[in-house]
Design a protein around this motif. Structure first.
Motif, PDB file in Angstrom:
ATOM      1  N   GLY A 118       6.702  -1.993   7.407  1.00  0.00           N
ATOM      2  CA  GLY A 118       6.725  -2.132   5.720  1.00  0.00           C
ATOM      3  C   GLY A 118       5.184  -2.344   5.384  1.00  0.00           C
ATOM      4  N   LEU A 119       4.167  -2.369   6.002  1.00  0.00           N
ATOM      5  CA  LEU A 119       3.110  -2.049   5.335  1.00  0.00           C
ATOM      6  C   LEU A 119       2.268  -0.993   4.430  1.00  0.00           C
ATOM      7  N   ASP A 120       1.504  -1.797   3.439  1.00  0.00           N
ATOM      8  CA  ASP A 120       1.586  -0.753   3.023  1.00  0.00           C
ATOM      9  C   ASP A 120       0.262   0.500   3.270  1.00  0.00           C
ATOM     10  N   TYR A 121       0.569   1.402   3.511  1.00  0.00           N
ATOM     11  CA  TYR A 121      -0.609   2.331   3.892  1.00  0.00           C
ATOM     12  C   TYR A 121      -1.443   2.534   2.942  1.00  0.00           C
ATOM     13  N   GLU A 122      -0.985   3.134   2.037  1.00  0.00           N
ATOM     14  CA  GLU A 122      -1.245   3.751   0.649  1.00  0.00           C
ATOM     15  C   GLU A 122      -2.428   2.175  -0.457  1.00  0.00           C
ATOM     16  N   PHE A 123      -2.200   1.450  -0.026  1.00  0.00           N
ATOM     17  CA  PHE A 123      -2.640   0.439  -1.000  1.00  0.00           C
ATOM     18  C   PHE A 123      -3.788   0.012   0.175  1.00  0.00           C
ATOM     19  N   GLU A 146      -2.112  -6.771   4.004  1.00  0.00           N
ATOM     20  CA  GLU A 146      -3.089  -5.368   3.688  1.00  0.00           C
ATOM     21  C   GLU A 146      -4.446  -5.622   3.780  1.00  0.00           C
ATOM     22  N   LYS A 171      -6.613   2.952  -0.632  1.00  0.00           N
ATOM     23  CA  LYS A 171      -6.926   3.293  -1.711  1.00  0.00           C
ATOM     24  C   LYS A 171      -8.270   1.624  -2.040  1.00  0.00           C
ATOM     25  N   ASN A 194      -2.198  -7.254  -6.513  1.00  0.00           N
ATOM     26  CA  ASN A 194      -1.012  -6.197  -5.978  1.00  0.00           C
ATOM     27  C   ASN A 194      -0.356  -6.926  -5.245  1.00  0.00           C
ATOM     28  N   ARG A 219      -0.359  -8.089  -2.521  1.00  0.00           N
ATOM     29  CA  ARG A 219      -0.430  -7.155  -0.956  1.00  0.00           C
ATOM     30  C   ARG A 219      -1.910  -7.796  -0.148  1.00  0.00           C
TER      31      ARG A 219
END
Lengths: 233, 243
Positions: free
Chosen positions: A2-7, A200, A10, A195, A197
């Motif tokens: 569940g890595l937030d690749y979009e974050f 990440e 960005k 965030n 996060r």
């Protein structure tokens, strides 16, 4: 997992935009430490009576305490003491106006100076003493003998240690957040917190450091090759 | 200039000192696991298989490039996330010190493998050949001839990594561990940072002697078991004289 690749994607350019601060801190700390390290190394080599003792205590103290503690002392204590001093002398000076970067330069250069001193001293001592005497014999001044004969040969020996000091200084800039200076790590901390996060954000800077230090090492290796050209095998 | 409060300094010093046990415990366990990883990496490096030795080299260079805080944060935030996401294991009840130990084991894995490699290479190739010549097997040659000498060559570096570990471990305060620095940081915060000077002097006077003592101890050990002495076969003679 569940890595937030979009974050991550960005945040990367945002974090990268703070790379100049990291590089500036590194360069500033190193530029500040080289002359002192050279001076301290010469004090040790020439065995200047009292100063030599002071330099060894300085070296031992820096080697013996965590760098984060040195940062605390410079950042939290030094301005306070300086302000008190200025006030006591009736000087109309506001120390707190001084840019935080200066404390970072000083704090980071403390340990760079200590390790560079060791590198310079050890490398100069590897050059045979007879060379210095020979240089003086042919009419060179002490300064000329060091500049033209000793330093070029010592440089090759010192390079691996200098590379280590540069790498360690880049890594130490990651502690600048303790001095409220926002560089790569500081920015990642902020973005990660905003965030929620963290992981990440830190993966991003992990990449940044691996790339930056990797490139630095390659460049310094090249410089080392150039520096050893005077070395008598 | 305000005066230095000796009573506060002394109080802090006495209060912080017991936390050396926390510092020493993560130093000990990181070294222990670090050596484990280091042995693995060294074996990979000398395995003769190109992929394995490339992987070992990559591991060592990556570890060299990462600042301690960054890896510390990655492990501290990433590991629980991974454990939960992949295996459904909650790490909520795991103490902070565990993350510190994992982080520094990873770092020390790289540095100890470099030390072992240097130690291994310090023992001349002729020694191995001589071992084979007198009829020892590969393993016998390693543990009877190479290993005892390589260990001696490693001693100064081992001292250095212990000192490195004590100092870098101080960064564990960033994830809230109460070790020497962490405790000092907390004490100072509780007093509204009014006694920073006292705290910092107390901390320096805890870390500094530790390093000096370790340096002295390792210089002593090094002198006692020096490789040069052993090769010259003077070791027993020297110690006999000293007695």
């Amino acid at each position: 997992m569940g890595l937030d690749y979009e974050f991550m994607w960005k945040a990367f350019p945002d974090i990268l935009s703070y790379l100049p601060v990291t590089l500036k801190l590194t360069a500033g700390a190193l530029i500040l430490s080289v002359p002192f390290a050279l001076l301290f190394a010469m004090i040790q080599i020439r065995k200047v009576p009292l100063l030599r003792k002071i330099v060894s205590i300085y070296l031992s103290l820096i080697r013996g305490t965590p760098i984060i503690l040195q940062i605390f002392v410079i950042y939290n204590l030094m301005p306070y003491l300086l302000q008190k001093y200025a006030d006591a002398r009736g000087m109309n000076l506001n120390i707190y106006d001084l840019n935080g970067m200066w404390y970072a330069y000083i704090a980071l250069s403390l340990s760079a100076t200590a390790f560079l001193t060791e590198a310079f001293r050890a490398s100069i001592e590897t050059v045979d003493k007879g060379q210095f005497e020979a240089a003086c014999m042919v009419g060179m001044s002490r300064g000329q003998a060091y500049r033209r004969i000793i330093f070029p040969q010592a440089a090759g020996v010192a390079m691996p240690v200098i590379t280590n000091v540069v790498v360690d200084t880049i890594k130490a800039t990651s502690l600048a957040f303790a001095m409220a200076v926002t560089e790569v790590t500081g920015r990642a901390k902020i973005l990660g917190g905003e965030n929620l996060r963290y992981f990440e954000a830190y993966l991003d800077i992990f990449l940044v450091y691996v790339i930056v230090i990797g490139i630095t090492e390659i460049l310094l290796k090249k410089l080392e090759k150039y520096c050893v050209r005077y070395r008598v095998a | 200039m305000r005066t230095f409060h000796w009573d506060i300094f002394l109080k802090f010093y006495i209060e912080i000192l017991p936390y050396l046990s926390v510092t020493f415990s993560y130093v000990f366990f990181s070294l222990l696991f670090g050596f484990g990883i280091g042995i693995g990496i060294t074996v990979m490096k000398f395995s003769g298989k190109r992929i394995l030795s490339a992987l070992a080299s990559i591991y060592i260079s990556v570890m060299r490039c990462v600042p301690s805080v960054v890896l510390l944060f990655l492990i501290y935030y990433g590991l629980p996330m991974m454990m939960k996401g992949e295996f459904g294991i909650s790490m909520d009840h795991i103490g902070t010190i565990v993350y510190v130990i994992i982080t520094f084991s990873l770092f020390l894995g790289a540095s100890t493998s470099e030390i072992m490699r240097a130690g291994y290479l310090a023992v001349g190739k002729g020694q191995r050949e001589a071992g084979y010549m007198v009829g020892l097997s590969g393993w016998q040659t390693f543990y009877r001839i190479i290993f005892p000498q390589a260990v001696r060559a490693c001693i100064p570096n081992i001292g250095n990594i212990i000192i490195y570990m004590i100092k870098e471990g101080a960064l564990a305060y960033t994830i809230g561990l109460q070790d020497v620095l962490g405790r000092g940081y907390q004490l100072n915060s509780l007093k509204g940072n009014a006694y920073s000077a006292e705290t910092y002097v107390a901390l320096a006077l805890i870390y500094w002697p530790c390093t000096i003592i370790l340096e002295k101890v390792f210089a002593y050990i090094e002198k006692k078991v020096s490789l040069a002495d052993m090769i010259a076969g003077q070791k027993t003679e020297v110690s006999m004289e000293e007695i």
